[in-house]
Design a protein around this motif. Structure first.
Motif, short mmCIF file in Angstrom:
data_model
loop_
_atom_site.label_atom_id
_atom_site.label_comp_id
_atom_site.label_asym_id
_atom_site.label_seq_id
_atom_site.Cartn_x
_atom_site.Cartn_y
_atom_site.Cartn_z
N ILE A 283 -9.53 28.86 122.27
CA ILE A 283 -9.46 29.33 120.88
C ILE A 283 -10.72 30.09 120.47
O ILE A 283 -10.84 30.51 119.31
CB ILE A 283 -9.21 28.17 119.90
N THR A 284 -11.67 30.24 121.41
CA THR A 284 -12.88 31.01 121.09
C THR A 284 -13.02 32.22 122.01
O THR A 284 -12.86 33.36 121.58
CB THR A 284 -14.13 30.12 121.20
N LEU A 285 -13.26 31.98 123.29
CA LEU A 285 -13.50 33.08 124.22
C LEU A 285 -12.23 33.86 124.54
O LEU A 285 -12.24 35.10 124.58
CB LEU A 285 -14.13 32.55 125.51
N LEU A 286 -11.12 33.16 124.78
CA LEU A 286 -9.90 33.84 125.24
C LEU A 286 -9.40 34.91 124.27
O LEU A 286 -9.08 36.03 124.70
CB LEU A 286 -8.81 32.81 125.54
N PRO A 287 -9.30 34.63 122.96
CA PRO A 287 -8.86 35.70 122.05
C PRO A 287 -9.81 36.89 122.03
O PRO A 287 -9.38 38.04 121.86
CB PRO A 287 -8.78 35.02 120.68
N VAL A 288 -11.10 36.63 122.24
CA VAL A 288 -12.07 37.73 122.30
C VAL A 288 -11.82 38.58 123.55
O VAL A 288 -11.90 39.82 123.50
CB VAL A 288 -13.52 37.18 122.31
N LEU A 289 -11.48 37.92 124.67
CA LEU A 289 -11.17 38.65 125.90
C LEU A 289 -9.89 39.47 125.73
O LEU A 289 -9.82 40.63 126.18
CB LEU A 289 -11.02 37.68 127.07
N PHE A 290 -8.88 38.89 125.09
CA PHE A 290 -7.65 39.64 124.82
C PHE A 290 -7.95 40.86 123.95
O PHE A 290 -7.41 41.95 124.16
CB PHE A 290 -6.61 38.75 124.13
N TYR A 291 -8.81 40.68 122.95
CA TYR A 291 -9.20 41.77 122.06
C TYR A 291 -9.96 42.85 122.83
O TYR A 291 -9.67 44.04 122.71
CB TYR A 291 -10.05 41.22 120.92
N HIS A 292 -10.94 42.41 123.64
CA HIS A 292 -11.81 43.36 124.34
C HIS A 292 -11.01 44.21 125.34
O HIS A 292 -11.26 45.42 125.48
CB HIS A 292 -12.91 42.60 125.07
N PHE A 293 -10.05 43.60 126.03
CA PHE A 293 -9.27 44.32 127.04
C PHE A 293 -7.87 44.69 126.51
O PHE A 293 -6.95 44.90 127.30
CB PHE A 293 -9.13 43.46 128.30
N HIS A 294 -7.75 44.77 125.19
CA HIS A 294 -6.45 44.99 124.57
C HIS A 294 -5.77 46.26 125.09
O HIS A 294 -4.58 46.24 125.46
CB HIS A 294 -6.61 45.07 123.04
N ASN A 295 -6.48 47.35 125.10
CA ASN A 295 -5.87 48.63 125.51
C ASN A 295 -5.39 48.61 126.95
O ASN A 295 -4.39 49.25 127.30
CB ASN A 295 -6.86 49.78 125.30
N LYS A 296 -6.09 47.86 127.81
CA LYS A 296 -5.70 47.81 129.22
C LYS A 296 -4.40 47.03 129.40
O LYS A 296 -3.47 47.50 130.07
CB LYS A 296 -6.83 47.18 130.06
N TRP A 297 -4.30 45.82 128.81
CA TRP A 297 -3.10 45.02 129.06
C TRP A 297 -1.93 45.47 128.18
O TRP A 297 -0.77 45.38 128.57
CB TRP A 297 -3.37 43.52 128.89
N TYR A 298 -2.23 45.98 126.98
CA TYR A 298 -1.15 46.34 126.05
C TYR A 298 -0.40 47.59 126.52
O TYR A 298 0.80 47.72 126.29
CB TYR A 298 -1.73 46.56 124.65
N HIS A 299 -1.09 48.50 127.19
CA HIS A 299 -0.46 49.75 127.60
C HIS A 299 -0.10 49.78 129.09
O HIS A 299 0.12 50.84 129.66
CB HIS A 299 -1.39 50.93 127.28
N SER A 300 -0.06 48.61 129.71
CA SER A 300 0.31 48.58 131.14
C SER A 300 1.43 47.56 131.37
O SER A 300 1.42 46.81 132.33
CB SER A 300 -0.90 48.21 131.99
N LYS A 301 2.41 47.56 130.45
CA LYS A 301 3.47 46.56 130.53
C LYS A 301 4.58 47.00 131.48
O LYS A 301 4.81 48.18 131.70
CB LYS A 301 4.06 46.31 129.14
N ARG A 302 5.26 45.98 132.04
CA ARG A 302 6.37 46.23 132.94
C ARG A 302 7.38 45.10 132.76
O ARG A 302 7.13 44.14 132.03
CB ARG A 302 5.87 46.27 134.39
N ARG A 303 8.48 45.20 133.44
CA ARG A 303 9.50 44.14 133.34
C ARG A 303 9.03 42.89 134.09
O ARG A 303 8.34 42.97 135.09
CB ARG A 303 10.83 44.63 133.94
N VAL A 304 9.44 41.74 133.58
CA VAL A 304 9.03 40.48 134.20
C VAL A 304 10.27 39.62 134.46
O VAL A 304 11.36 39.88 133.94
CB VAL A 304 8.06 39.70 133.28
#
Length: 682
Positions: A316-337
């Protein structure tokens, strides 16, 4: 709090770099982790056998022993080796036939009983005592120096040698199987997450929490057992992966309609409560383990509780910051799962709901009827037979009939010691006795008795004897022998008995009581948490019974495979599996009640509940995969067996939750409605 998180998001690069520094520092501190390989040292200190062992170690420097078996050729060579080993720092005494017999007399003049204790079958035996415990750096260094002095075709065995081999295996396997399990988990996460970056972010966060957990043990100079060292990483990852998965899905959902900062805050705010509930049931199971008298429960329980708390804090502290920091990388590289559709499964379960309900009732009743599975308490079981110390141990047992050894120590007058020796010699399970009153006629004047015999077995008013037996420890025969010796000797004379068979007997009695206590406490505490969460009595009863049936089936499979349950696995798996997998049942139940609150009927609510099937499969999948390599490949049975139970238990719990919880809820739905349990959830 919102301002704090917004500040953290805007300084995400600094926080990420800070986390890397903490990661490296924690990794470095892990190199200095103190590990205990002597599980008998975790027995309560007020137990008679432990008190006797401490007296032997502190007064006679006996108990921390090793044995050397060498091919017997030349007396002078053996005597020379004995002197060289005696000079090693950390060795307090080396015993050989020369301590009790003039070796320069012709062999046919030697006392036969003394000779047979040291020379037999072409081999001679040196008994080595150490000045410090087997876990100390001094003893460890001494053991390594002894190995260098030994000629070829020699064997080095005993507590110290086995502990060193165990240390080598543990260090190798802990890193190896955690790495393989982590690889499996990352591949699994690639299949269930739409972005290739998310698995690395999640794994980094959890692995950092594992490193911090063990680094804290170094900072506070804690010594952890080798079992805790091997299992804590995989278990912490398995039970806390949920937190990261919950947060990611909520963050992704909020990102569709909010800014990155607002999405992060909403994700934290909305998932914190569910993560706390999940952590609460897990901690309750681990907390029950800390109430054991056997120290392994406290050791493993406390470090796991701390691990869950650290994982929760970082999630609840570091992880949301990591999601925020790398947002553009994971948000724009989606595929089917890969996602499992629950429609057909829902229809099948609802059609057969009364069958599954009846099956549940039968299973719940059978929990009270199934007899206890036989348990095995041999701590050394499962060490690979090709380990040098175990090869030596088997050779020692075969040549000198040293199946197991007990020690008798205390203050007694010579006449009583003679009575004790006579009782032992009359016992057909005793193969040899060494001690002052076993080798010396008490009527002899003191000046006629060799000084080295006095120094070896007499310290003030205290004396001891060692008794070699023909029984294997950890067997019913061993337990009966221990009871007999206690009744005939310990209860009648002012002495105490110890040794592996006696310690193992006490271990059995203590852990049997611990098992009952841990199971009851974990069930009650988790029951209360669920009851308070749902404000319901029927729901926690059904959910706890569901997981308890899964645990029983898990243990039954182990019994089918081995013909017994290993004591430590049985001791811990109930609390671990109940605490870690009850969340699956809680999630399904929460979704069902949520749908009911919105006005859906019970069948629609059931379909909505089963829509959460992917979440519990994801959670169980990580626990299964992270534990599997250790459970399959480990050479240490104690760790291998517990890891396999954890891995298999996750799958069994998922199956039981899917096929029992929803049918139960649909069948008892009228009761829930009538007594207002659903309405109170609103």
């Amino acid at each position: 709090m919102r301002r704090f998180y917004i500040f953290a998001f805007r300084n995400s690069k600094f926080i990420f770099i800070l986390s890397i520094i903490i990661f490296i520092l924690s990794l470095y501190l892990n190199l200095f982790l103190k590990i205990n390989y002597d599980l008998y040292s975790l027995l309560p200190q007020d137990v008679s056998s432990v008190k006797a062992l401490n007296m032997l170690r502190n007064i006679f420097k006996v108990g921390e022993e090793a044995y050397v078996l060498i091919s017997f050729k030349d007396i002078e060579e053996v005597e020379k080796l004995k002197r060289e080993i005696s000079k090693i720092n950390g060795v307090s005494k080396v015993s050989w036939v020369s301590d009790l017999q003039d070796i320069f007399l012709p062999e046919y003049f030697w006392e036969q009983s003394i000779k047979e204790n040291f020379i037999k079958g072409g081999y001679t035996l040196l008994r080595i005592s150490f000045s410090e415990p087997s876990q100390s750096p001094l003893t460890e260094k001494a053991g390594k120096e002894i190995k260098k002095l030994l000629p070829k075709n020699s064997f080095f065995t005993g507590n110290v040698a086995i502990a060193q081999d165990l240390s080598d295996i543990t260090q190798r396997e802990t890193i190896k199987y955690l790495f393989i399990g982590s690889l499996f988990v990352i591949i699994f996460l690639f299949l269930i997450f739409p972005s290739m970056y998310v698995p690395f972010i999640i794994y980094y966060n959890i692995f950092l929490s594992i490193l911090i957990n063990t680094a804290i043990s170094v900072i506070f100079r804690e010594e952890i057992s080798f079992i805790s060292r091997m299992i804590v990483g995989i278990l912490q990852m398995g039970v806390t992966m949920d937190y990261a998965i919950f947060l990611y899905h909520r963050y992704e959902e909020e990102s569709e309609k909010r800014s990155k900062e607002d999405a992060g805050w909403e994700a934290i705010k909305s998932t914190a409560r569910s993560i706390i509930a999940s952590a609460g049931t897990t901690i309750a199971g681990f907390w029950a383990m800390t109430l054991m008298k056997f120290g392994l429960g406290k050791d493993l329980g406390f470090i796991l509780i701390r691990g869950v708390i650290i994982s929760f804090i970082l999630s609840i502290t570091l992880l949301p910051v990591l999601f925020y920091h790398f947002h553009n990388k994971w948000y724009h590289s989606k595929r089917r799962v890969l996602r499992l559709s629950g429609e057909r499964l829902s229809n099948f379960i609802l059609q057969k709901r009364y069958f599954f309900f009846a099956l549940f009732i039968l299973g719940a009743i059978s929990l009270f009827l199934i007899p206890k599975f036989p348990m095995d308490y041999k701590i050394l079981r499962g060490l690979p037979e090709n380990v040098p110390s175990i090869i030596g141990q088997r050779k020692l047992e075969d040549l000198f009939n040293k199946r197991s050894t007990i020690f008798i120590i205390g203050e007694e007058d010579p006449l009583n010691w003679q009575k004790i020796v006579k009782i032992l010699r009359d016992n057909e399970k005793v193969s040899g006795i060494m001690g002052y009153y076993a080798m010396v006629d008490y009527l002899l004047p003191s000046y006629m008795i060799p000084l080295n015999i006095k120094e070896s077995f007499l310290k003030g008013k205290l004396s001891y004897i060692s008794v070699d037996t023909l029984i294997d420890y950890g067997t019913n025969e061993s337990y009966e022998f221990t009871k007999e010796i206690r009744e005939k000797i310990e209860d009648r004379f002012n002495v105490k008995i110890t040794g592996i068979p006696v310690l193992n007997y006490d271990l059995k009695n203590i852990t049997t009581k611990d098992l009952e206590k841990v199971n009851i406490i974990s069930i009650i505490s988790i029951f209360l948490i669920i009851a308070l969460s749902f404000l319901s009595l029927p729901i926690p009863i059904f959910l706890v019974f569901t997981i308890e049936m899964a645990i029983t089936i898990n243990l039954f499979i182990d019994y089918i495979i081995y013909g017994f349950l290993f004591f430590s696995s049985n001791l811990f798996i109930c609390a671990i599996q109940l605490g870690a997998t009850i969340d699956y049942a809680v999630l399904i139940t929460s979704r069902y009640l949520e749908a009911k609150r919105k006005g859906l009927d019970r069948f629609s609510s059931a379909r909505f509940a089963l829509g959460g099937i992917n979440s519990i499969i994801n959670s169980a999948g990580t626990m299964f995969l992270i534990s599997l390599p250790l459970g399959i490949f480990s050479d240490i049975f104690m760790a291998k067996n517990l890891a396999m139970l954890i891995s298999r238990g996750a799958l069994i719990s998922v199956i039981f939750v899917i096929f029992f919880v929803v049918p139960l809820l649909t069948v008892i739905d009228p009761i829930l409605d009538k007594f207002g349990f659903i309405r109170k959830e609103a």
